[in-house]
Design a protein around this motif. Sequence first.
Motif, PDB file in Angstrom:
ATOM      1  N   GLU A  88       0.844  -1.066  -0.037  1.00 22.85           N
ATOM      2  CA  GLU A  88      -0.019   0.028  -0.075  1.00 22.85           C
ATOM      3  C   GLU A  88       0.621   1.169   0.020  1.00 22.85           C
ATOM      4  O   GLU A  88       0.359   2.123  -0.435  1.00 22.85           O
ATOM      5  CB  GLU A  88      -0.862   0.005   1.225  1.00 22.85           C
ATOM      6  N   LEU A  89       2.020   1.152   0.649  1.00 24.50           N
ATOM      7  CA  LEU A  89       2.972   2.237   0.553  1.00 24.50           C
ATOM      8  C   LEU A  89       3.334   2.514  -0.708  1.00 24.50           C
ATOM      9  O   LEU A  89       3.728   3.633  -1.080  1.00 24.50           O
ATOM     10  CB  LEU A  89       4.003   2.156   1.672  1.00 24.50           C
ATOM     11  N   TYR A  90       3.681   1.489  -1.579  1.00 26.64           N
ATOM     12  CA  TYR A  90       4.378   1.667  -2.943  1.00 26.64           C
ATOM     13  C   TYR A  90       3.013   2.282  -3.687  1.00 26.64           C
ATOM     14  O   TYR A  90       3.444   3.094  -4.512  1.00 26.64           O
ATOM     15  CB  TYR A  90       4.571   0.246  -3.529  1.00 26.64           C
ATOM     16  N   ASP A  91       1.744   1.811  -3.352  1.00 27.87           N
ATOM     17  CA  ASP A  91       0.743   2.534  -4.115  1.00 27.87           C
ATOM     18  C   ASP A  91       0.563   3.955  -3.936  1.00 27.87           C
ATOM     19  O   ASP A  91       0.618   4.751  -4.697  1.00 27.87           O
ATOM     20  CB  ASP A  91      -0.523   1.809  -3.708  1.00 27.87           C
ATOM     21  N   HIS A  92       0.775   4.472  -2.686  1.00 28.44           N
ATOM     22  CA  HIS A  92       0.931   5.795  -2.207  1.00 28.44           C
ATOM     23  C   HIS A  92       1.970   6.590  -3.005  1.00 28.44           C
ATOM     24  O   HIS A  92       1.816   7.733  -3.411  1.00 28.44           O
ATOM     25  CB  HIS A  92       1.030   5.907  -0.678  1.00 28.44           C
ATOM     26  N   THR A  93       3.066   5.994  -3.202  1.00 33.38           N
ATOM     27  CA  THR A  93       4.278   6.538  -3.672  1.00 33.38           C
ATOM     28  C   THR A  93       4.006   6.604  -5.067  1.00 33.38           C
ATOM     29  O   THR A  93       4.286   7.802  -5.736  1.00 33.38           O
ATOM     30  CB  THR A  93       5.590   5.437  -3.439  1.00 33.38           C
ATOM     31  N   LEU A  94       3.614   5.730  -5.941  1.00 31.29           N
ATOM     32  CA  LEU A  94       3.200   5.834  -7.242  1.00 31.29           C
ATOM     33  C   LEU A  94       2.307   6.906  -7.537  1.00 31.29           C
ATOM     34  O   LEU A  94       2.322   7.757  -8.685  1.00 31.29           O
ATOM     35  CB  LEU A  94       2.633   4.442  -7.711  1.00 31.29           C
ATOM     36  N   HIS A  95       1.355   7.090  -6.732  1.00 30.77           N
ATOM     37  CA  HIS A  95       0.159   7.919  -7.011  1.00 30.77           C
ATOM     38  C   HIS A  95       0.907   9.586  -6.823  1.00 30.77           C
ATOM     39  O   HIS A  95       0.223  10.327  -7.376  1.00 30.77           O
ATOM     40  CB  HIS A  95      -1.221   7.742  -6.091  1.00 30.77           C
ATOM     41  N   ARG A  96       1.894   9.540  -6.062  1.00 33.64           N
ATOM     42  CA  ARG A  96       2.358  10.953  -5.614  1.00 33.64           C
ATOM     43  C   ARG A  96       3.122  11.494  -6.941  1.00 33.64           C
ATOM     44  O   ARG A  96       3.596  12.587  -6.913  1.00 33.64           O
ATOM     45  CB  ARG A  96       3.302  10.811  -4.521  1.00 33.64           C
ATOM     46  N   ILE A  97       3.664  10.634  -7.866  1.00 35.99           N
ATOM     47  CA  ILE A  97       4.367  11.264  -9.013  1.00 35.99           C
ATOM     48  C   ILE A  97       3.503  11.944  -9.900  1.00 35.99           C
ATOM     49  O   ILE A  97       2.231  11.759 -10.078  1.00 35.99           O
ATOM     50  CB  ILE A  97       4.760   9.895  -9.860  1.00 35.99           C
ATOM     51  N   ARG A  98       3.877  13.202 -10.096  1.00 40.39           N
ATOM     52  CA  ARG A  98       3.448  14.108 -11.323  1.00 40.39           C
ATOM     53  C   ARG A  98       2.640  13.230 -12.505  1.00 40.39           C
ATOM     54  O   ARG A  98       3.479  12.565 -13.183  1.00 40.39           O
ATOM     55  CB  ARG A  98       4.171  15.248 -11.747  1.00 40.39           C
ATOM     56  N   ARG A  99       1.635  13.775 -12.854  1.00 37.34           N
ATOM     57  CA  ARG A  99       0.962  13.129 -14.051  1.00 37.34           C
ATOM     58  C   ARG A  99       1.734  13.634 -15.110  1.00 37.34           C
ATOM     59  O   ARG A  99       1.601  12.703 -16.188  1.00 37.34           O
ATOM     60  CB  ARG A  99      -0.587  13.737 -14.340  1.00 37.34           C
ATOM     61  N   ALA A 100       2.350  14.764 -15.111  1.00 33.48           N
ATOM     62  CA  ALA A 100       3.238  15.168 -16.449  1.00 33.48           C
ATOM     63  C   ALA A 100       4.547  14.232 -16.796  1.00 33.48           C
ATOM     64  O   ALA A 100       4.828  14.265 -17.905  1.00 33.48           O
ATOM     65  CB  ALA A 100       3.719  16.752 -16.230  1.00 33.48           C
ATOM     66  N   TYR A 101       4.777  13.655 -15.840  1.00 31.58           N
ATOM     67  CA  TYR A 101       6.023  12.746 -15.822  1.00 31.58           C
ATOM     68  C   TYR A 101       5.220  11.290 -16.235  1.00 31.58           C
ATOM     69  O   TYR A 101       6.114  10.210 -16.229  1.00 31.58           O
ATOM     70  CB  TYR A 101       6.601  12.398 -14.748  1.00 31.58           C
ATOM     71  N   GLY A 102       3.996  10.899 -16.635  1.00 31.35           N
ATOM     72  CA  GLY A 102       3.587   9.605 -16.534  1.00 31.35           C
ATOM     73  C   GLY A 102       4.140   8.744 -17.622  1.00 31.35           C
ATOM     74  O   GLY A 102       4.419   7.702 -17.311  1.00 31.35           O
ATOM     75  N   ASP A 103       4.254   9.177 -18.914  1.00 27.89           N
ATOM     76  CA  ASP A 103       4.659   8.515 -19.835  1.00 27.89           C
ATOM     77  C   ASP A 103       6.143   8.041 -19.579  1.00 27.89           C
ATOM     78  O   ASP A 103       6.885   6.730 -19.840  1.00 27.89           O
ATOM     79  CB  ASP A 103       4.771   8.999 -21.161  1.00 27.89           C
ATOM     80  N   GLU A 104       7.083   8.972 -19.024  1.00 32.76           N
ATOM     81  CA  GLU A 104       8.362   8.704 -18.723  1.00 32.76           C
ATOM     82  C   GLU A 104       8.459   7.654 -17.771  1.00 32.76           C
ATOM     83  O   GLU A 104       9.260   6.844 -17.601  1.00 32.76           O
ATOM     84  CB  GLU A 104       9.260   9.898 -18.461  1.00 32.76           C
ATOM     85  N   THR A 105       7.633   7.844 -16.798  1.00 31.28           N
ATOM     86  CA  THR A 105       7.472   7.100 -15.500  1.00 31.28           C
ATOM     87  C   THR A 105       7.303   5.521 -16.058  1.00 31.28           C
ATOM     88  O   THR A 105       7.930   4.511 -15.618  1.00 31.28           O
ATOM     89  CB  THR A 105       6.539   7.409 -14.531  1.00 31.28           C
ATOM     90  N   TYR A 106       6.463   5.294 -16.932  1.00 23.09           N
ATOM     91  CA  TYR A 106       5.929   3.977 -17.492  1.00 23.09           C
ATOM     92  C   TYR A 106       7.132   3.479 -18.111  1.00 23.09           C
ATOM     93  O   TYR A 106       7.282   2.031 -18.109  1.00 23.09           O
ATOM     94  CB  TYR A 106       4.691   4.217 -18.351  1.00 23.09           C
ATOM     95  N   VAL A 107       7.753   4.149 -19.105  1.00 25.81           N
ATOM     96  CA  VAL A 107       8.694   3.672 -19.862  1.00 25.81           C
ATOM     97  C   VAL A 107      10.065   3.326 -19.112  1.00 25.81           C
ATOM     98  O   VAL A 107      10.597   2.051 -19.276  1.00 25.81           O
ATOM     99  CB  VAL A 107       9.256   4.728 -21.028  1.00 25.81           C
ATOM    100  N   GLN A 108      10.500   4.128 -18.162  1.00 28.90           N
ATOM    101  CA  GLN A 108      11.703   3.703 -17.505  1.00 28.90           C
ATOM    102  C   GLN A 108      11.233   2.372 -16.664  1.00 28.90           C
ATOM    103  O   GLN A 108      12.018   1.593 -16.327  1.00 28.90           O
ATOM    104  CB  GLN A 108      11.982   4.788 -16.562  1.00 28.90           C
TER     105      GLN A 108
END
Length: 909
Positions: free
Chosen positions: A344-364
């Motif tokens: 659940e903490l990892y869920d919380h961490t992932l949701h805090r990443i800015r939406r503008a970085y979403g594609d970069e987050t997914y690819v990396q």
Amino acid sequence: MTKFQSNQNTGFRRIVAQIRRWVLELSAPQDVDIERFLESLDNPETRIRRNNVRTAYKATFHWLFDPSVVSFSNWLGTGVEHAQPFYWIQGKPGSGKSTLMKFAMNDPRMFRLLGGEPDLPWTLVSFFFHDRGLSIQKSLTGMLQELIYCILMKSPQLATAAGPVYRDIAKAQNTKSPTWELETLTVVMHEILGQRETRIRLMIMLDALDEHEGDNDQLIRLLQDWTERVDGHWVKLKICLASRSWPEFSHQFGHHPNFAIHQHTENDIRIYTESRVIPSAEGVQQLLHEENMTSLIRQITTKAQGVFIWVRLVADEISKSMRDGTPFQTLLAKVAESPEELQELYDHTLHRIRRAYGDETYVQFQMMLCSVRPIPIGTLIRATGFCLQEHGHRLNFERPDNFERPDSPESMSFEHELRWLTSRSGGLLEPYAIQMADYDDHDRDEWAVQFIHQTAKEYIQSPRASRVMSRMAPLVGEKSGHYFLALSSKSKYAWVAPIKRDMMYYAKYVECLSETQYLIERQWLFRLVNRTTQDPRIERSIRGPCDMSWWLKTQGRQHGQPFFEVLESYYYRPAPGARILELAIAIAGNLITMVHTMVSTQTPMPVTSKALRDVSMEIACLLQIAIGAPDMVPPHLQNRPAMVKTLLSLGYPSSLLTIPWSAPSPSGNKVIAQNLTKDRRPVEEEIDNEASLSKYSPLDFLMLSLGEVKLSDETRLSIMKALLRAGVAPSWSTESLGTGTTLLSHCVQFETAGFVRALLEHGADVNDCDELGWCPVDYALLRHDRLISAVIDEYRTDRLEPDYVPYIYEGLDEIEFDNCLMPGICTAVAFASPHLAILSARSKRRRQSFFGRGVTDFDTAGANAGAYRKDRRVRYTDLSEGSIKANDTVTNASRSESSDDGSQRSATP
């Protein structure tokens, strides 16, 4: 064989003297080249994880050596637990097991407690499994290789016991630096533990058994086997293990001394929390009050429940909030809102990443999950940008070409790269120091990227995280990491080298995931092969240091030079050379879908026998590439028969005769020729006839094993059937290839029954004799293979043995000759084949004329043969001289027999 008149003959005495010298050489002790032995075992990659485990904070984990807390010191010393071979440290994910193991290894108290004799100290060796690393870092092969290397480094006298194994594989592979496999390493370890000449006290520490990639039951059996091989006097062994509390480990090690680490780390968690939070509080007046800080640390420590990785994520977020001036009460609220469960903490961490970085987050994240080797932080950032550029993404940097040209003035500093990594991963990725080969194969220090913990990787792999990230990445969501890694390999700049080395591996996975069309749409292979200029003076600057020529050279060093040297020669040629190269690379990579698309969209087929001859005769035909090119994809995904069938279905000529790439020059070429020696095995023969080099068909190539891989019998048989169905004649393409033996006889001697049946089903002559006058059935009976003999019998062979003595039996007397050939008769009777039995007896009668003797008692020969299977319908009296003459024809009815219950049973399996 040579005969001498007496033992005083000069020639006889010379031969005896030479044999005596050979015997002495073989019986004399052979020194082991310990330096080369160790070099072959040494692999720094197996020590990466152990070296990168964080050192324990000061004043933490000292309770490990307190016997009032845990029993570890008693197990080391003279306590009740001392006699137990295993000690198991279990615990929750992220609870500090690896850090504790490294702490124990480096603490002098462990050696003091182990004790031992002054002249016989304990030898400590270790291995830390690492699921986020290379294959060798998480396999039994890597574990054994590292343990044996460390044992021999610290106790080189043990090389005497293990040396013969090293000599054998070095000789077999014709190198002093052989490649070690699991079976061979297991034998070496058994030799070390089973020897009784050198006393040794061995302490083995194995961390993260749960990160072992493979069968954990096999790992457990291996460890148990070690403890059973030692005797306690010559070899004494202790093994300390650390893992999660998985059922298989609990079942096996639960009754041995053990403890759960998370039950003893509350104070260590508090010290660790203080070290990460207090430095960030400097200058924040409201936090300088001792009560406030104590309250904050207590709350974090309590919620951590013994999990250090939980503290790390929460403490980092709190520290950042402190630097931003967040009020104390808000900090307490943040800690209270943090989920206690790690997932659940990892869920919380992932949701805090800015939406503008979403594609970069997914690819990396996808690339990190699928990479087969460490990726430097600069490579990861540029590969992410490159893939997004290919999909039309507007990058979040001032200069898009920063991704493509790492040497540009605007290239990011390491601090900039680190901020990028943290912001796009939410802190779930981290850099670590490693030595890696650059594009020129020079080792240099790099900062590679890894998940902060195994639990973080497992979370990102989960469907739960995949759904979240797909929603974050509308542009590239749902595509796999293998696709992004293969796509980024199109780049020709130096940063792509760590990815491009394995591009065919990634491309094959892309095909298995049905994503090949995405690569085709972006002209992936065309962009790789295509050169923008023919001028060698300027093409280097245009192509970049990691172009296709670089990749071919790299693969040549890794898999073997000849094949890739031929491919590289096509890189510098105009069409159709470039088209052939593009197709040949796809075939070598077993990219079936891509080959089908490339060929089926062009009419006629772009590569024909004429096209090959127009370009060069150096390269083997494409079918030969499909059959014998080096493996560049995972073995479980390699499907050579399917590639062969694809080419044949697309109209590729099945009998194209070309020079194999294994022939470096027309003169002095070595090929495998089936020249039969006295032990009936194939040997290498020098062939200087240039004409013969151009007459290898794909079937010749397959059966003579002229490729660079050893194929399984199942694979070879499937390819053979595909070629035969395509109309290939069931014989050598030229008589010189068989050097006297037919293809059918070759298969009878050296292959399985499936090969023999396939040739016979497609028209091979069952009675076709070789130059010796021998038929396939002769070889079948001499080989004593039941299945092959039954297949030959099924196709009604009508003769046996030549009417003269084959040269391989010259020098044998009658008794020796009979002893060699009589098993054929016995085999025929034992297989319930009256047809072959009678033919065998008839041939025996003929053979007696070789020695100038009269006909012997066939009743006796028949009785000896019939004794093998008394329940068979063939009686020994059937093999008498009169019966032989009367039974020249055997009816089909004799090919089956009645079972005890009256049912019919066929003699053919």
